[in-house]
Design an enzyme around this catalytic site. Structure first.
Site, PDB file in Angstrom:
ATOM      1  N   ASP A   1       0.824  -1.208   0.000  1.00 28.85           N
ATOM      2  CA  ASP A   1       0.000   0.000   0.000  1.00 28.85           C
ATOM      3  C   ASP A   1       0.864   1.268   0.000  1.00 28.85           C
ATOM      4  O   ASP A   1       2.092   1.192   0.051  1.00 28.85           O
ATOM      5  CB  ASP A   1      -0.939  -0.070   1.222  1.00 28.85           C
ATOM      6  CG  ASP A   1      -2.311   0.512   0.947  1.00 28.85           C
ATOM      7  OD1 ASP A   1      -2.448   1.330   0.036  1.00 28.85           O
ATOM      8  OD2 ASP A   1      -3.252   0.156   1.686  1.00 28.85           O
TER       9      ASP A   1
ATOM     10  N   GLU B   1      -1.175   1.736  -5.089  1.00 31.63           N
ATOM     11  CA  GLU B   1      -1.013   3.186  -4.862  1.00 31.63           C
ATOM     12  C   GLU B   1      -2.166   3.937  -5.508  1.00 31.63           C
ATOM     13  O   GLU B   1      -2.046   5.123  -5.756  1.00 31.63           O
ATOM     14  CB  GLU B   1       0.393   3.678  -5.256  1.00 31.63           C
ATOM     15  CG  GLU B   1       0.846   3.382  -6.653  1.00 31.63           C
ATOM     16  CD  GLU B   1       0.072   4.179  -7.690  1.00 31.63           C
ATOM     17  OE1 GLU B   1      -0.880   3.597  -8.259  1.00 31.63           O
ATOM     18  OE2 GLU B   1       0.418   5.357  -7.916  1.00 31.63           O
ATOM     19  N   TRP B   2      -3.264   3.185  -5.754  1.00 30.71           N
ATOM     20  CA  TRP B   2      -4.561   3.754  -6.143  1.00 30.71           C
ATOM     21  C   TRP B   2      -4.544   4.448  -7.513  1.00 30.71           C
ATOM     22  O   TRP B   2      -5.411   5.283  -7.797  1.00 30.71           O
ATOM     23  CB  TRP B   2      -5.064   4.716  -5.045  1.00 30.71           C
ATOM     24  CG  TRP B   2      -4.774   4.223  -3.666  1.00 30.71           C
ATOM     25  CD1 TRP B   2      -5.129   3.018  -3.137  1.00 30.71           C
ATOM     26  CD2 TRP B   2      -4.027   4.904  -2.635  1.00 30.71           C
ATOM     27  NE1 TRP B   2      -4.661   2.895  -1.854  1.00 30.71           N
ATOM     28  CE2 TRP B   2      -3.978   4.045  -1.524  1.00 30.71           C
ATOM     29  CE3 TRP B   2      -3.409   6.157  -2.566  1.00 30.71           C
ATOM     30  CZ2 TRP B   2      -3.318   4.392  -0.336  1.00 30.71           C
ATOM     31  CZ3 TRP B   2      -2.764   6.499  -1.390  1.00 30.71           C
ATOM     32  CH2 TRP B   2      -2.729   5.621  -0.302  1.00 30.71           C
ATOM     33  N   GLY B   3      -3.541   4.145  -8.324  1.00 27.31           N
ATOM     34  CA  GLY B   3      -3.464   4.766  -9.649  1.00 27.31           C
ATOM     35  C   GLY B   3      -2.960   6.196  -9.607  1.00 27.31           C
ATOM     36  O   GLY B   3      -2.953   6.880 -10.637  1.00 27.31           O
ATOM     37  N   ASP B   4      -2.508   6.664  -8.431  1.00 25.48           N
ATOM     38  CA  ASP B   4      -2.101   8.072  -8.294  1.00 25.48           C
ATOM     39  C   ASP B   4      -0.910   8.421  -9.178  1.00 25.48           C
ATOM     40  O   ASP B   4      -0.738   9.566  -9.587  1.00 25.48           O
ATOM     41  CB  ASP B   4      -1.721   8.374  -6.841  1.00 25.48           C
ATOM     42  CG  ASP B   4      -2.946   8.522  -5.965  1.00 25.48           C
ATOM     43  OD1 ASP B   4      -4.079   8.341  -6.477  1.00 25.48           O
ATOM     44  OD2 ASP B   4      -2.787   8.802  -4.754  1.00 25.48           O
ATOM     45  N   ASN B   5      -0.033   7.443  -9.421  1.00 26.13           N
ATOM     46  CA  ASN B   5       1.209   7.712 -10.158  1.00 26.13           C
ATOM     47  C   ASN B   5       1.294   6.918 -11.459  1.00 26.13           C
ATOM     48  O   ASN B   5       2.372   6.544 -11.893  1.00 26.13           O
ATOM     49  CB  ASN B   5       2.416   7.391  -9.265  1.00 26.13           C
ATOM     50  CG  ASN B   5       2.368   8.145  -7.953  1.00 26.13           C
ATOM     51  OD1 ASN B   5       2.699   9.318  -7.897  1.00 26.13           O
ATOM     52  ND2 ASN B   5       1.915   7.476  -6.897  1.00 26.13           N
TER      53      ASN B   5
ATOM     54  N   ASP C   1     -10.327   3.300  -3.295  1.00 27.80           N
ATOM     55  CA  ASP C   1     -10.977   2.079  -2.793  1.00 27.80           C
ATOM     56  C   ASP C   1     -12.414   1.915  -3.287  1.00 27.80           C
ATOM     57  O   ASP C   1     -13.186   2.874  -3.339  1.00 27.80           O
ATOM     58  CB  ASP C   1     -11.013   2.116  -1.261  1.00 27.80           C
ATOM     59  CG  ASP C   1      -9.636   1.922  -0.672  1.00 27.80           C
ATOM     60  OD1 ASP C   1      -8.651   1.869  -1.446  1.00 27.80           O
ATOM     61  OD2 ASP C   1      -9.537   1.810   0.565  1.00 27.80           O
TER      62      ASP C   1
HETATM   63  C1  GLA Z   1      -6.024   1.191   1.579  1.00 31.23           C
HETATM   64  C2  GLA Z   1      -6.202   0.160   0.468  1.00 31.23           C
HETATM   65  C3  GLA Z   1      -7.311  -0.804   0.843  1.00 31.23           C
HETATM   66  C4  GLA Z   1      -6.965  -1.488   2.161  1.00 31.23           C
HETATM   67  C5  GLA Z   1      -6.720  -0.451   3.243  1.00 31.23           C
HETATM   68  C6  GLA Z   1      -6.172  -1.068   4.519  1.00 31.23           C
HETATM   69  O1  GLA Z   1      -7.143   2.002   1.697  1.00 31.23           O
HETATM   70  O2  GLA Z   1      -6.473   0.795  -0.752  1.00 31.23           O
HETATM   71  O3  GLA Z   1      -7.519  -1.764  -0.176  1.00 31.23           O
HETATM   72  O4  GLA Z   1      -5.840  -2.299   1.977  1.00 31.23           O
HETATM   73  O5  GLA Z   1      -5.783   0.536   2.814  1.00 31.23           O
HETATM   74  O6  GLA Z   1      -5.914  -0.116   5.501  1.00 31.23           O
END
Ligand code: GLA
Length: 411
Positions: free
Chosen positions: A153, A190-194, A212
């Site tokens: 993460d 990293e949520w696609g941020d980079n 998420d």
């Molecule tokens: C981030 C991730 C989630 C999960 C939580 C755990 O938000 O994107 O998928 O792993 O952390 O804290």
């Protein structure tokens, strides 16, 4: 040292040095199709324990979901306790009194694999110890425990100019895993941020493309600095990324909310669309208490086969009208998966004359003209043959539901 053995020694060193650049790589051939399994986060959040993981593993086998392909049992955030005097991470002793090695043994004994979670920052999103500065030690510890998958993460990695460089941070953990020597799927979160799709092909096996997911059909829930997104909100962000998906390198539109959405239609449509996207199928619903309806959605082998298709081509929408989308995905042997998605709340009646609408894919180069050749149709949710493309498809799709078909060239 005699001259000859001295020469051999020097040759061995030179040989090892020559191998060094090849050393820094992710493990090959462990995610040639999108990973499938379960993860604790969507349903249990920080409420994890060794009992939860053991019970989930047992139920994964007894429900038949392991045999349907769900192999990974992934422990998400909040399993961590303190680091020991030498800096090695230990599990929370109350929640995991038997330790992670014993848990991995339990999971492996059932023909499953164990996943774990950490973070490239000083702390995880749940404020447990992160891996920053401990990458090699953590990777070594996971390998010793018998871990098979790491989700990594991006919380607490610093702000602004002081933030860690994501390419460097993820490559460091990839190298640490490789050095530890136990093959592990490496899931970049990293949520696609980079824009990881542009640089992570050699780093991870999958990368999150968005923030998420949450258990709603269409919504955006603000949490201050970030929002969680519904199924359609995430779906709508995937189109530009499809060219980056391929065997061993998957776009990850986040874990499945199947079983956590309110209706069977929503669960079915969400599952189908993730299969159209060649997404990892990592679900979060509670396995021991899973209703048959949810289990049967997750266990649909025809839909799973679309997701796991060996070509690894991510699907695309070829037609959109208000509340309605038609999707296609080229598959092996000249087959196509086709999905008619009703995004709206009300039933939609469709009439689709295959012969008037060819499909072309500029990413894969695959095209189909149904006026030239007919295809056999299998309805993947009805689980039966449904005619051919020689006659128009007439169907009513309930609100928030889907019709998913597999077309195969007539023999
Ligand atoms: C981030 C991730 C989630 C999960 C939580 C755990 O938000 O994107 O998928 O792993 O952390 O804290």
């Amino acid at each position: 040292m005699k001259a000859r053995s001295c020469l051999q020694f020097v040759a061995a060193i030179l040989f090892s040095l020559a191998l060094l650049p090849a050393y820094a790589q992710k493990f090959p051939a462990i995610a040639d199709t999108p990973p499938m399994g379960w993860n604790s986060w969507n349903k249990f959040g920080c409420d994890v324990s060794e009992k939860l993981i053991r019970d989930t593993a047992d139920a994964m086998v007894s429900s038949g979901l392991r045999d349907a392909g769900y192999i990974y049992i992934n422990l998400d955030d909040c399993w961590q306790g303190q680091r020991d005097a030498d800096g090695f991470i230990q599990p929370d002793p109350v929640r995991f009194p038997s330790g992670i090695k014993a848990l991995a043994d339990h999971v492996h004994a059932r023909g499953l694999k164990l996943g774990i979670y950490s973070d490239a920052g000083s702390q995880t999103c749940g404020r447990r110890a992160g891996s920053q500065g401990h990458e090699y030690q953590d990777a070594q510890q996971y390998a010793r425990w018998g871990v098979d998958y790491l989700k990594y993460d991006w919380c607490n990695t610093g702000e602004g100019k002081a933030q860690r460089n994501p390419r460097e941070a993820y490559a460091t953990m990839r190298d640490a895993l490789h050095a530890a020597g136990r093959p592990m799927v490496f899931s970049i979160c990293e949520w696609g941020d980079n824009q990881p799709w542009e640089w992570a092909g050699n780093v991870g096996h999958l990368w999150r493309t968005t923030g998420d997911i949450t258990h709603c059909w269409e919504c955006e829930e603000g949490h201050g600095s970030w929002s969680s997104l519904g199924v359609l909100n995430i779906l709508d962000k995937q189109a530009p990324l499809r060219k980056y998906a391929k065997p061993g390198q998957w776009n990850d539109p986040d874990m499945l909310e199947v079983g956590l959405l309110p209706s069977a239609g929503e669960n079915r449509a969400h599952f189908s669309m993730w299969a159209m996207l060649a997404a990892p199928l990592i679900f979060g619903a509670d396995v021991p208490s899973m209703p048959a309806e949810v289990r049967n959605i997750l266990a649909n082998r025809d839909v799973i086969a679309v997701d796991q298709d060996a070509l690894g081509i991510q699907g695309f929408a070829f037609y959109k009208a208000p509340g309605l989308e038609y999707w296609a995905r080229p598959l092996v042997n000249g087959d196509w998966a086709i999905a008619f998605l009703n995004r709206s709340d009300t039933p939609k009646k469709i009439s689709h004359d295959w012969r008037k609408h060819g499909i072309g894919d500029d990413v894969s180069g695959r095209n189909v003209d149904f006026s030239v050749a007919a295809y056999d149709i299998r309805d993947l949710w009805a689980g039966k043959a449904a005619g051919t493309t020689a006659t128009p498809l007439q169907v009513t799709i309930p609100g928030r539901d889907i019709v998913m078909l597999r077309l195969s060239p007539r023999k």
